[in-house]
Design an enzyme around this catalytic site. Structure first.
Site, PDB file in Angstrom:
ATOM      1  N   LYS A  34      22.040  -8.962   7.224  1.00  9.14           N
ATOM      2  CA  LYS A  34      21.757  -9.329   8.620  1.00  9.14           C
ATOM      3  C   LYS A  34      20.539  -8.586   9.164  1.00  9.14           C
ATOM      4  O   LYS A  34      19.760  -9.158   9.920  1.00  9.14           O
ATOM      5  CB  LYS A  34      22.976  -9.092   9.507  1.00  9.14           C
ATOM      6  N   THR A  35      20.355  -7.324   8.785  1.00 12.12           N
ATOM      7  CA  THR A  35      19.172  -6.604   9.255  1.00 12.12           C
ATOM      8  C   THR A  35      17.910  -7.256   8.699  1.00 12.12           C
ATOM      9  O   THR A  35      16.886  -7.375   9.393  1.00 12.12           O
ATOM     10  CB  THR A  35      19.235  -5.124   8.834  1.00 12.12           C
ATOM     11  N   ASP A 221      21.684  -7.780  18.008  1.00 12.10           N
ATOM     12  CA  ASP A 221      22.442  -7.397  16.813  1.00 12.10           C
ATOM     13  C   ASP A 221      23.877  -7.037  17.206  1.00 12.10           C
ATOM     14  O   ASP A 221      24.142  -6.662  18.352  1.00 12.10           O
ATOM     15  CB  ASP A 221      21.756  -6.197  16.163  1.00 12.10           C
ATOM     16  N   GLU A 222      24.808  -7.146  16.241  1.00 16.56           N
ATOM     17  CA  GLU A 222      26.212  -6.750  16.433  1.00 16.56           C
ATOM     18  C   GLU A 222      26.804  -7.379  17.697  1.00 16.56           C
ATOM     19  O   GLU A 222      27.437  -6.704  18.519  1.00 16.56           O
ATOM     20  CB  GLU A 222      26.341  -5.219  16.499  1.00 16.56           C
ATOM     21  N   GLN A 252      34.399  -8.248  11.852  1.00 17.20           N
ATOM     22  CA  GLN A 252      34.110  -6.810  11.918  1.00 17.20           C
ATOM     23  C   GLN A 252      34.163  -6.296  13.361  1.00 17.20           C
ATOM     24  O   GLN A 252      33.564  -5.272  13.678  1.00 17.20           O
ATOM     25  CB  GLN A 252      32.738  -6.518  11.311  1.00 17.20           C
ATOM     26  N   ARG A 610      32.502  -1.143   2.961  1.00 20.39           N
ATOM     27  CA  ARG A 610      31.425  -0.142   2.933  1.00 20.39           C
ATOM     28  C   ARG A 610      31.097   0.241   1.492  1.00 20.39           C
ATOM     29  O   ARG A 610      30.060   0.843   1.230  1.00 20.39           O
ATOM     30  CB  ARG A 610      31.826   1.143   3.690  1.00 20.39           C
TER      31      ARG A 610
END
Length: 741
Positions: A34-35, A221-222, A252, A610
Site C-alpha cells: 500500500k505504501t 493512508d490507514e 486491520q 507482521r
C-alpha cells in the site's frame, strides 16, 4: 525516471495508481504494497498527469509513515518536487493550518501543543479546583472521556447537553474547566488540533474554500483508523474536486478504543456513490504457511464486507510453530532459548519481535533476556521525550517560547532546587488569583532583586526574593532565545541552571540521565540553521507531535518487545506472539461485546501478518495474573489455524482438539511436570486411601488428570483435579471413584 517505471506494479496496484476522476477506495491486505501504491500514485499525478505538487495533499497516521513516503517520493520525483508537496500526519497538517489561520478563531499563533502528560496534569488541576477525588474518578479515565467527546467534535457546552449518566456529568464539568485552562495556557491538545481545524472550516467557509481549491487531490493512508473528526476534516478538504484516494483495510481495524470508527471505511461507497473499490490481495511479505495460518483466523470475522483472498508467490516457508509452556516464566525461557538458536542460525537480534496483548506481559521477557544476555528494546516503555530529565529541559524551552505555559512553569520552577517550595507557590498562586492574572504576569511587578519591593505585593520577603531571582533568570534566557541559535540557547540554559551538577548528585543514574540531555543537544543541532525564534517554535512543535512508533529504530540490533497494537505497520523476519490464551487474546475485557471481540480477532490477524519468514505462537498452561495463579485455556484463534501449516504432529493434534479445552497432548506432558513439581514438595506420609497434590489419577468419566489442590471436608477430602480433557473439576474423594495411577 524510466518510461516503464509503472511496470514494476502488479495489475491491481497499477489500476489503483492510474484510477482518476473521483473517489477511490483501495482495500490493501497486509504486505500488499500500500505504501508503494500511495507513493506511485503521487508520482503518477505529478509526472504523468501534470498536477502541480503543491496541489496534492497526502495524509498519514505517523511521522514514520510520512518520512517513509517522502523518502520514496524523493527517489521518484526529486527533492525539489517533493518539497512542494504537502505530506504529513493529520495532527501536523492541522497544526500548520491553525498557525496560519489562528487569529480567525481567536488562537495565539504561538500556541503550544500539550502531550498526554501535560493533559493529565491539567485534568488533575481542573479536578482539584472542582474538589473531585482522583481516587474515585481517575484522571486518565476523565481524560479519555474528554478525548472521545472531541473525537465526535463535541465542545464542552454541546457535550453537556447530551450527558446521560453521572459519570458523564463528572466528565462534562472537568471538560469545561480543562478547556479553559488550555486557553489560559495558550495551548491545544492533540484532539484540539483536529476539532479546531474543523471549526475553522465550518465557521469560515471562505477559508475552507481556499484549501479546497488548493488541494486538487487528497490521499489518506490507514483510512480504517480514522475517527469522526478526521472523517469530517477529509470531507471538507476534498469537497471541491472529490478526488479523494483512501487506502485502508477493514481487516486491520484495531483502534476503536482510541476513537477510530470502522464505519468510515465500511460506508465509503454510501458516502461517495460514484467511488471505485480496488482490492490489493497479493502479499509480498509473508511465506505461504504464515499467510494460510493468518487467513484461517481472519475468516472467522463477521465484519468483512470486502472479503479479500490474500495470496503470495513467496515460498511455502517454515511451518508455524505452536508451543505450550508451563507458566509465564517457562514461556519466556522457551522464547529466549529459541531466539538463541535463531541467532546461531544466522538471524540478527533486530530481525526478531516478541508481541503481546498487554504491556504487563513484557516484564518476564525483559528479565529472561537479561539473564540470557539478549539485547532488547521495549517499544512503548519510557520514551526518550518522556524521560524526566528531557521533559525538564523541554519545559524550560517551552516556557521561553510561551510564558503563558503554566504547566511547564510549575514543572521547573524549583528544578533544580532554588528555594521555591510549596509555601512560596501557594502565596504566588493566591496573588495571581487576586489580581486575575497569570503566574508569569504578576512576576513582572516584582522588579529586579536590587530594587525595593513595590507596595501592594502580598509576598513574604523570602518568597519575593527567590521569585525575583527566578524571573530574572527567565528574562536573561529569553534574551538569549531571541538572539542566539537554538544549540547555543540550550547550552546557556544548562549552564545557568547548573543542570549537569544537579543530575550527577544521583550517583546511580545521574550519568545516564546527563547522556539523555546530551542526546537532546544532538537533536537541536538539526535546527541550528534556522532563525532563533523560528527554530525554537519548530523544535517544540516537532517534539510534541512525536508518537511511540516514531521513536522506533529498526536499525538498532536488539529484539523488539512490543504490544500487538503498536506493531501495526511494522514487519519482522521472525515474530513470536505470546500469551495465546483465552482472557489475554482475546482479552477478557472484550468478551461479551461482539464488536470488541471482532477487533480482538483482527488484532491477532495483524500480529500474525507482521511475520515474514517465521511465526511462533506461544501460550502457558498456567499463568499468574494480578497475583493469582490459574490454569489457562488456549486461545480460540489457535483452533482456527489449518493444522497442515503447524510445525509438528504434536502441535497439529492440539489444534484439532480445539481452542476451548486444555489440549490432550500438551496437558499430559504439562500435568506430568506439575505432578512432579508438587509431589517434590510433599514429603509427609499419608494414609493409602487419601490423596495429595501431585497425585496422577484416573476418573471413569473425566479420564486422566492430576490433583492440584486438597482440603479437608469433614472426614473426607475435597479435591481439585486438572483433567487432560475436561479441565478443572472439584470432587469429593469418597464419592469420586478416583484411581491413583
Amino acid at each position: 525516471m524510466p518510461s516503464d517505471w509503472l511496470d514494476s506494479l502488479n495489475p491491481q496496484q497499477r489500476q489503483a495508481v492510474e484510477a482518476l476522476g473521483g473517489p477511490v477506495l483501495v482495500l490493501a491486505g497486509p504486505g500488499s504494497g500500500k505504501t508503494r501504491v500511495l507513493t506511485y500514485r503521487v508520482a503518477y499525478l505529478v509526472r504523468v498527469c501534470g498536477i502541480p505538487p503543491q496541489r496534492i495533499l497526502a495524509v498519514t497516521f505517523t511521522n514514520k509513515a510520512a518520512r517513509e513516503m517522502r523518502d520514496r517520493l524523493v527517489a521518484l520525483l526529486g527533492e525539489d518536487q517533493v518539497n512542494r508537496l504537502t505530506v504529513g500526519t493529520f495532527h501536523a497538517i492541522c497544526a500548520r493550518i491553525l498557525r496560519r489561520e489562528a487569529q480567525k478563531i481567536g488562537l495565539d499563533p504561538q500556541f503550544l501543543i500539550y502531550d498526554t502528560d501535560d493533559q493529565l496534569g491539567l485534568v488533575r488541576r481542573a479536578m482539584q479546583e472542582l474538589s473531585f477525588d482522583e481516587k474515585q474518578y481517575p484522571a486518565s479515565s476523565i481524560l479519555y472521556g474528554i478525548g472521545r467527546a472531541k473525537d465526535e467534535l463535541l465542545d464542552p457546552s454541546t457535550y453537556a447537553q447530551q450527558i446521560s449518566s453521572y459519570w458523564e456529568e463528572i466528565v462534562s464539568r472537568v471538560y469545561e474547566r480543562y478547556q479553559k485552562l488550555l486557553e489560559e495556557n495558550h495551548a491545544l491538545d492533540f484532539d484540539d488540533l483536529l476539532m479546531r481545524t474543523v471549526q475553522l472550516f465550518e465557521q469560515h467557509p471562505a477559508i475552507a474554500q481556499r484549501y479546497q481549491e488548493r488541494f486538487l487531490h487528497v490521499l489518506v493512508d490507514e483510512y480504517q483508523d480514522t475517527n469522526h473528526a478526521q472523517y469530517v476534516l477529509v470531507r471538507h478538504l476534498s469537497a471541491r474536486y472529490r478526488n479523494l484516494f483512501v487506502v485502508g483495510d477493514e481487516e486491520q481495524a484495531i483502534y476503536a478504543w482510541r476513537g477510530a470508527t470502522l464505519r468510515n471505511i465500511l460506508e465509503f461507497e454510501r458516502d461517495f456513490p460514484e467511488s471505485r473499490v480496488i482490492l490489493l490481495e497479493q502479499n509480498y511479505r509473508s511465506t505461504q504457511r504464515i499467510l494460510q495460518a493468518a487467513r484461517g483466523v481472519i475468516a472467522a470475522s463477521r465484519q468483512r464486507p470486502y472479503a479479500k483472498t490474500l495470496w503470495t508467490q513467496n515460498p511455502a516457508g517454515h511451518p508455524v510453530v505452536v508451543r505450550e509452556a508451563y507458566d509465564e516464566q517457562d514461556e519466556a525461557r522457551l522464547v529466549a532459548d529459541e531466539i538463541t538458536r535463531l541467532i546461531d542460525a544466522g538471524y540478527r537480534l533486530r530481525d526478531i519481535a516478541v508481541m503481546y496483548r498487554t504491556n504487563a506481559q513484557s516484564r518476564v521477557f525483559e528479565e529472561a533476556f537479561l539473564r540470557y544476555g539478549l539485547r532488547y528494546k521495549l517499544v512503548g516503555g519510557t520514551r526518550f521525550y518522556q524521560r524526566r530529565e528531557v521533559r525538564d529541559i523541554l519545559a524550560y524551552l517551552r516556557l521561553l517560547h510561551n510564558p503563558n505555559d503554566s504547566v511547564s512553569l510549575l514543572r521547573i520552577v524549583n528544578v533544580p532546587p532554588r528555594g521555591i517550595g510549596s509555601g512560596t507557590i501557594e502565596e504566588w498562586h493566591a496573588w495571581a488569583q487576586a489580581e486575575g492574572e497569570g503566574l508569569m504576569a504578576v512576576l513582572a511587578r516584582l522588579g529586579r532583586p536590587e530594587d525595593p519591593l513595590p507596595e501592594g505585593v502580598p509576598l513574604t520577603g523570602r518568597a519575593a526574593r527567590v521569585l525575583r531571582a527566578f524571573r530574572c533568570l527567565l528574562d536573561e534566557l529569553a534574551q538569549v532565545a531571541r538572539e542566539q541559535p537554538l544549540p547555543v540557547l540550550l547550552d546557556e540554559l544548562l549552564a545557568r541552571i547548573g543542570y549537569r551538577d544537579y543530575l550527577l548528585q544521583d550517583r546511580e543514574s545521574g550519568e545516564e540521565r546527563w547522556e539523555n540531555v546530551q542526546e537532546l543537544r544532538t537533536v537541536v543541532q538539526e535546527y541550528a540553521g534556522l532563525p532563533p525564534q523560528e527554530a525554537l517554535a519548530s523544535f517544540i512543535e516537532q517534539t510534541a507531535l512525536i508518537a511511540d512508533i516514531d521513536e522506533y529504530d529498526e536499525r538498532s540490533d536488539a529484539v523488539t518487545l512490543i504490544t500487538l497494537h503498536q506493531a501495526k505497520g511494522l514487519e519482522f523476519p521472525v515474530v513470536f506472539i505470546v500469551g495465546m490464551e483465552e482472557g489475554l487474546l482475546p482479552h477478557a475485557r472484550s468478551m461479551g461485546d461482539a464488536n470488541e471481540m471482532e477487533e480482538e480477532c483482527r488484532l491477532c490477524y495483524v500480529g500474525m501478518t507482521r511475520a515474514k519468514e517465521r511465526l511462533y505462537l506461544f501460550r502457558a498452561f498456567k499463568r499468574t495474573l494480578f497475583g493469582t495463579s490459574e490454569l489457562r485455556t488456549p486461545s480460540r484463534y489457535l483452533s482456527l489455524i489449518d493444522p497442515a501449516v503447524v510445525s509438528t504432529g504434536e502441535e497439529r493434534e492440539s489444534l484439532r482438539a480445539g481452542g476451548r479445552a486444555v489440549a490432550r497432548v500438551h496437558a499430559s506432558r504439562v500435568l506430568d511436570r506439575l505432578a512432579d513439581s508438587i509431589a517434590g514438595t510433599t514429603v509427609r506420609e499419608r494414609p493409602r486411601d487419601s490423596f495429595a497434590a501431585g497425585d496422577r489419577v484416573r476418573h471413569p468419566t473425566f479420564g486422566e488428570g492430576v490433583v492440584v489442590a486438597v482440603k479437608p471436608s469433614g472426614e473426607d477430602q475435597e479435591l481439585t483435579v486438572a483433567f487432560e480433557e475436561k479441565g478443572l473439576k472439584r470432587l469429593l474423594a469418597g464419592y469420586a471413584r478416583l484411581e491413583r495411577i
